[in-house]
Write a protein that holds these residues in place. Structure first.
Motif, PDB file in Angstrom:
ATOM      1  N   SER A  22       0.804  -1.220   0.000  1.00  0.00           N
ATOM      2  CA  SER A  22       0.000   0.000   0.000  1.00  0.00           C
ATOM      3  C   SER A  22       0.837   1.270   0.000  1.00  0.00           C
ATOM      4  CB  SER A  22      -0.927   0.022   1.219  1.00  0.00           C
ATOM      5  OG  SER A  22      -1.858  -1.026   1.148  1.00  0.00           O
ATOM      6  N   PHE A  23       2.019   1.210   0.603  1.00  0.00           N
ATOM      7  CA  PHE A  23       2.846   2.408   0.702  1.00  0.00           C
ATOM      8  C   PHE A  23       4.052   2.395  -0.227  1.00  0.00           C
ATOM      9  CE2 PHE A  23       0.512   2.429   4.730  1.00  0.00           C
ATOM     10  CZ  PHE A  23      -0.071   3.675   4.625  1.00  0.00           C
ATOM     11  N   SER A  26       4.356   3.982  -6.457  1.00  0.00           N
ATOM     12  CA  SER A  26       3.751   3.381  -7.652  1.00  0.00           C
ATOM     13  C   SER A  26       4.774   3.209  -8.772  1.00  0.00           C
ATOM     14  CB  SER A  26       2.557   4.194  -8.119  1.00  0.00           C
ATOM     15  OG  SER A  26       2.810   5.559  -8.068  1.00  0.00           O
ATOM     16  N   HIS A  44      -6.818  -5.519  -4.773  1.00  0.00           N
ATOM     17  CA  HIS A  44      -7.211  -4.980  -3.468  1.00  0.00           C
ATOM     18  C   HIS A  44      -8.210  -5.915  -2.789  1.00  0.00           C
ATOM     19  CE1 HIS A  44      -5.555  -0.876  -2.985  1.00  0.00           C
ATOM     20  NE2 HIS A  44      -5.400  -0.970  -4.310  1.00  0.00           N
ATOM     21  N   ILE A  84      -5.708   3.331   5.828  1.00  0.00           N
ATOM     22  CA  ILE A  84      -4.550   3.187   4.939  1.00  0.00           C
ATOM     23  C   ILE A  84      -4.725   4.060   3.702  1.00  0.00           C
ATOM     24  CG2 ILE A  84      -3.337   1.573   3.401  1.00  0.00           C
ATOM     25  CD1 ILE A  84      -3.752  -0.562   5.602  1.00  0.00           C
ATOM     26  N   GLU A  85      -5.930   4.066   3.131  1.00  0.00           N
ATOM     27  CA  GLU A  85      -6.188   4.900   1.952  1.00  0.00           C
ATOM     28  C   GLU A  85      -5.992   6.378   2.278  1.00  0.00           C
ATOM     29  OE1 GLU A  85      -6.713   4.151  -1.277  1.00  0.00           O
ATOM     30  OE2 GLU A  85      -6.455   2.050  -0.753  1.00  0.00           O
ATOM     31  N   GLN A  88      -2.160   7.094   2.629  1.00  0.00           N
ATOM     32  CA  GLN A  88      -1.302   6.926   1.449  1.00  0.00           C
ATOM     33  C   GLN A  88      -0.752   8.243   0.896  1.00  0.00           C
ATOM     34  OE1 GLN A  88      -3.673   4.370  -1.105  1.00  0.00           O
ATOM     35  NE2 GLN A  88      -2.208   2.713  -0.816  1.00  0.00           N
ATOM     36  N   SER A  92       3.224   8.533   1.510  1.00  0.00           N
ATOM     37  CA  SER A  92       3.870   8.025   0.303  1.00  0.00           C
ATOM     38  C   SER A  92       3.468   8.884  -0.893  1.00  0.00           C
ATOM     39  CB  SER A  92       3.477   6.566   0.063  1.00  0.00           C
ATOM     40  OG  SER A  92       2.136   6.457  -0.368  1.00  0.00           O
ATOM     41  N   ARG A  94       1.590   7.734  -3.195  1.00  0.00           N
ATOM     42  CA  ARG A  94       0.342   7.151  -3.678  1.00  0.00           C
ATOM     43  C   ARG A  94      -0.822   8.095  -3.396  1.00  0.00           C
ATOM     44  NH1 ARG A  94       1.363   1.408  -3.743  1.00  0.00           N
ATOM     45  NH2 ARG A  94      -0.643   1.143  -4.727  1.00  0.00           N
ATOM     46  N   ALA A  96      -5.088   8.483  -2.500  1.00  0.00           N
ATOM     47  CA  ALA A  96      -6.226   7.798  -1.895  1.00  0.00           C
ATOM     48  C   ALA A  96      -7.267   7.544  -2.987  1.00  0.00           C
ATOM     49  CB  ALA A  96      -6.819   8.646  -0.784  1.00  0.00           C
TER      50      ALA A  96
END
Length: 122
Positions: A22-23, A26, A44, A84-85, A88, A92, A94, A96
């Motif tokens: 998740s982190f 990409s 997911h 987590i979303e 992100q 990171s 990333r 959400a």
């Protein structure tokens, strides 16, 4: 207490894998892995299906897996996926994605349903 904790090692390792995935930036994910559009939603769902499945399967000898326990467990797993979303973009590169949260929660419900069906069948 220690023996009960050992039952959750597979769940903990799976969750650590989810956190890493998740982190992870990409840019570390190869575009060659994408076989079809929105494939990440399936991934997911499968990650959280596995998390709910492992947690509930590991819990079955410690707790009585009632409908209420199942629903609360799956909702907590869904809430963790939502957190987590949200984290992100903060922790990171990333972004959400609400659709990821929905896929995570659906996966958790499916994983919970599989364990619930398995336990009731026994």
């Amino acid at each position: 207490m220690g023996i009960k904790f050992l039952r959750y090692i597979p769940t903990i390792l799976w969750f650590i894998g989810i956190l890493v995935a998740s982190f992870m930036p990409s840019s570390h994910i190869s575009s060659k892995l994408y076989l079809f559009p929105h494939q990440d939603k399936v991934v997911h769902g499968c990650m959280y299906l596995g998390l709910a499945f492992l947690f509930l399967l590991n819990s079955r000898n410690i707790f009585s897996i009632t409908t209420k326990f199942l629903i609360v467990s799956v909702l907590v797993i869904g809430a963790i996926s939502g957190l987590i979303e949200i984290l992100q973009p903060i922790l990171s590169t990333r972004t959400a994605d609400f659709a990821d949260f929905i896929a995570n929660t659906i996966g958790a419900f499916i994983g919970g349903g599989i364990v619930f069906w398995y336990i009731r069948k026994k």
